[in-house]
Design a protein around this motif. Structure first.
Motif, mmCIF file in Angstrom:
data_model
loop_
_atom_site.group_PDB
_atom_site.id
_atom_site.type_symbol
_atom_site.label_atom_id
_atom_site.label_comp_id
_atom_site.label_asym_id
_atom_site.label_seq_id
_atom_site.Cartn_x
_atom_site.Cartn_y
_atom_site.Cartn_z
ATOM 1 N N GLY A 32 -12.433 1.166 0.236
ATOM 2 C CA GLY A 32 -12.828 1.322 1.811
ATOM 3 C C GLY A 32 -13.351 0.177 2.272
ATOM 4 N N GLY A 33 -14.516 -0.211 1.623
ATOM 5 C CA GLY A 33 -15.677 -1.671 1.785
ATOM 6 C C GLY A 33 -14.540 -2.823 1.941
ATOM 7 N N PHE A 34 -15.291 -3.474 2.170
ATOM 8 C CA PHE A 34 -14.758 -5.696 2.478
ATOM 9 C C PHE A 34 -15.439 -6.289 1.954
ATOM 10 C CE2 PHE A 34 -13.736 -8.753 6.004
ATOM 11 C CZ PHE A 34 -13.727 -9.469 5.159
ATOM 12 N N PHE A 35 -15.785 -6.530 1.001
ATOM 13 C CA PHE A 35 -16.340 -7.359 0.241
ATOM 14 C C PHE A 35 -16.699 -8.365 -0.108
ATOM 15 C CE2 PHE A 35 -17.227 -2.480 -0.734
ATOM 16 C CZ PHE A 35 -18.759 -2.849 -0.335
ATOM 17 N N ALA A 36 -17.260 -9.942 -0.089
ATOM 18 C CA ALA A 36 -17.312 -11.135 -1.160
ATOM 19 C C ALA A 36 -17.328 -10.959 -2.195
ATOM 20 C CB ALA A 36 -18.583 -11.954 0.339
ATOM 21 N N SER A 54 -4.478 -11.689 10.785
ATOM 22 C CA SER A 54 -3.085 -10.666 10.014
ATOM 23 C C SER A 54 -4.549 -10.487 8.854
ATOM 24 C CB SER A 54 -2.699 -11.918 9.697
ATOM 25 O OG SER A 54 -3.393 -13.172 8.944
ATOM 26 N N LYS A 55 -5.440 -11.177 8.547
ATOM 27 C CA LYS A 55 -6.716 -10.798 7.628
ATOM 28 C C LYS A 55 -7.355 -9.702 8.003
ATOM 29 C CE LYS A 55 -5.735 -13.468 4.069
ATOM 30 N NZ LYS A 55 -4.984 -12.675 2.605
ATOM 31 N N ALA A 56 -7.882 -9.717 9.446
ATOM 32 C CA ALA A 56 -8.406 -8.588 10.068
ATOM 33 C C ALA A 56 -7.627 -7.205 10.217
ATOM 34 C CB ALA A 56 -9.249 -9.138 11.570
ATOM 35 N N ALA A 57 -6.453 -7.518 10.499
ATOM 36 C CA ALA A 57 -5.566 -6.493 10.263
ATOM 37 C C ALA A 57 -5.497 -6.017 8.398
ATOM 38 C CB ALA A 57 -4.110 -6.968 10.583
ATOM 39 N N LEU A 58 -5.629 -6.677 7.797
ATOM 40 C CA LEU A 58 -5.407 -5.833 6.754
ATOM 41 C C LEU A 58 -6.373 -5.475 6.270
ATOM 42 C CD1 LEU A 58 -4.282 -6.878 3.544
ATOM 43 C CD2 LEU A 58 -5.442 -8.900 3.162
ATOM 44 N N ASN A 59 -7.529 -6.304 7.118
ATOM 45 C CA ASN A 59 -8.897 -5.117 6.478
ATOM 46 C C ASN A 59 -8.690 -4.087 6.834
ATOM 47 O OD1 ASN A 59 -9.979 -7.198 4.813
ATOM 48 N ND2 ASN A 59 -11.628 -7.909 6.915
ATOM 49 N N MET A 60 -8.179 -3.273 8.742
ATOM 50 C CA MET A 60 -8.015 -2.293 9.119
ATOM 51 C C MET A 60 -7.062 -1.853 8.207
ATOM 52 S SD MET A 60 -9.028 -0.164 11.359
ATOM 53 C CE MET A 60 -9.609 -0.680 12.764
ATOM 54 N N LEU A 61 -5.829 -2.365 7.728
ATOM 55 C CA LEU A 61 -5.194 -1.658 7.212
ATOM 56 C C LEU A 61 -5.386 -0.323 5.328
ATOM 57 C CD1 LEU A 61 -2.053 -3.738 7.081
ATOM 58 C CD2 LEU A 61 -2.097 -1.658 7.840
ATOM 59 N N VAL A 62 -6.630 -1.558 4.798
ATOM 60 C CA VAL A 62 -7.084 -1.275 3.466
ATOM 61 C C VAL A 62 -8.116 0.528 4.157
ATOM 62 C CG1 VAL A 62 -9.015 -1.693 1.663
ATOM 63 C CG2 VAL A 62 -6.601 -3.328 2.784
ATOM 64 N N LEU A 106 1.038 -1.322 -0.313
ATOM 65 C CA LEU A 106 0.068 0.094 0.196
ATOM 66 C C LEU A 106 1.008 1.159 -0.172
ATOM 67 C CD1 LEU A 106 -2.645 -0.894 2.732
ATOM 68 C CD2 LEU A 106 -3.490 -0.324 -0.230
ATOM 69 N N ARG A 107 1.569 1.211 0.817
ATOM 70 C CA ARG A 107 3.158 2.227 0.453
ATOM 71 C C ARG A 107 3.206 2.909 -0.513
ATOM 72 N NH1 ARG A 107 8.629 3.069 4.401
ATOM 73 N NH2 ARG A 107 8.987 4.867 3.226
ATOM 74 N N HIS A 108 3.965 1.889 -1.125
ATOM 75 C CA HIS A 108 4.806 2.012 -2.168
ATOM 76 C C HIS A 108 4.167 2.254 -3.692
ATOM 77 C CE1 HIS A 108 8.412 2.229 -0.388
ATOM 78 N NE2 HIS A 108 8.309 1.473 0.282
ATOM 79 N N PHE A 109 2.927 1.369 -3.524
ATOM 80 C CA PHE A 109 2.121 1.101 -4.823
ATOM 81 C C PHE A 109 0.870 2.132 -4.895
ATOM 82 C CE2 PHE A 109 4.542 -2.683 -5.425
ATOM 83 C CZ PHE A 109 5.307 -2.813 -6.215
ATOM 84 N N LEU A 110 0.873 2.610 -3.721
ATOM 85 C CA LEU A 110 -0.560 3.121 -4.215
ATOM 86 C C LEU A 110 -0.374 4.680 -4.794
ATOM 87 C CD1 LEU A 110 -3.045 3.633 -0.886
ATOM 88 C CD2 LEU A 110 -3.644 3.030 -3.770
ATOM 89 N N PRO A 111 0.908 5.196 -4.640
ATOM 90 C CA PRO A 111 0.847 5.897 -5.415
ATOM 91 C C PRO A 111 1.425 5.631 -7.004
ATOM 92 C CG PRO A 111 2.646 6.417 -3.311
ATOM 93 C CD PRO A 111 1.840 5.361 -3.347
ATOM 94 N N LEU A 112 1.481 4.678 -7.288
ATOM 95 C CA LEU A 112 1.073 4.801 -9.052
ATOM 96 C C LEU A 112 -0.098 3.794 -9.500
ATOM 97 C CD1 LEU A 112 4.117 3.993 -7.877
ATOM 98 C CD2 LEU A 112 4.160 1.901 -9.551
#
Length: 233
Positions: free
Chosen positions: A221-225, A152-160, A115-121
């Motif tokens: 920012g959402g979490f979708f199936a 770890s996936k809960a943490a990923l969701n918060m990061l997103v 996220l840090r390095h590729f969102l600017p792209l």
């Protein structure tokens, strides 16, 4: 043939984790899209190389691709559930520090740096999606177990979610999502109960691309199936 109407004609796509079952399927489908000009796949064996367990490789890959962008679609498909020495825990007594660290590195820490390095792209009207998992939903957790993977996936969701808030401040038309692909026929799902009900990677990738095509900036920012269901955090 799948064609993403929400993308500009001649859009560029980037798939991180391109050698996995879903990553390969995404690359194949995107290359068939007549609106897609180029598809770049990154992974441990690509050039440039990107390994979620080697943080400097993430920064180097983004720097090397910066002149190629912006990308209107960026997908992160890599994840870790099990491998030699790493297995989903059935109880607290099975927790091991090394396994926890390995799972978090691939599923949360590495993606944070992506996220840090590729969102600017990312294009100002682009979409970035990271593959999460329904078992990372705290609200949906009824069975317990799988401590490292769930957490770890809960943490990923918060990061997103947090990155999407920041993204909206300077690129309000861009979109960032956590997506649950369902159970997919792959090395990740093979050893587990429910694998018999898994869908082919091509179908899962097509479902996710169709979903991405339907979701707008308001859902960022959402979490979708994969079927469009908004999942609880």
């Amino acid at each position: 043939m799948l064609s993403l109407q929400s993308m500009d004609d001649g859009y560029r796509a980037l798939v991180i984790g391109a050698s996995g079952a879903l990553g390969t399927a995404f690359c194949e489908l995107l290359r068939e899209d007549p609106r897609c000009a180029t598809v770049r796949g990154l992974g441990r064996g690509s050039s440039p190389r990107l390994d979620l367990e080697d943080p400097p490789s993430i920064a180097r890959a983004a720097a090397e691709l910066s002149a190629e962008g912006p990308y209107q679609l960026i997908l992160l498909t890599a994840g870790l559930l099990h491998r030699a020495g790493v297995n989903p825990e059935k109880c607290l007594a099975a927790l091991e520090a090394d396994a926890l660290q390995a799972v978090f590195q691939v599923n949360a820490l590495g993606p944070a740096l992506v996220l840090r390095h590729f969102l600017p792209l990312l294009h100002a009207r682009g979409t970035m999606a990271l593959l999460s998992a329904k078992v990372g939903s705290i609200g949906d957790n009824r069975l317990g177990g799988w401590y490292a993977y769930r957490a770890s996936k809960a943490a990923l969701n918060m990061l997103v979610k947090t990155a999407a808030i920041e993204l909206a401040r300077n690129r309000p038309q861009a979109r960032l999502f956590s997506l649950h692909p369902g159970t997919v026929i792959s090395r990740l799902s093979e050893p587990f109960r429910g694998a018999a009900l898994a869908r082919p990677a091509q179908q899962a990738a097509a479902d996710l691309l169709s979903l991405i095509d339907r979701l707008g900036p308001a859902e960022s920012g959402g979490f979708f199936a994969y079927d469009g269901e908004r999942l609880p955090w």
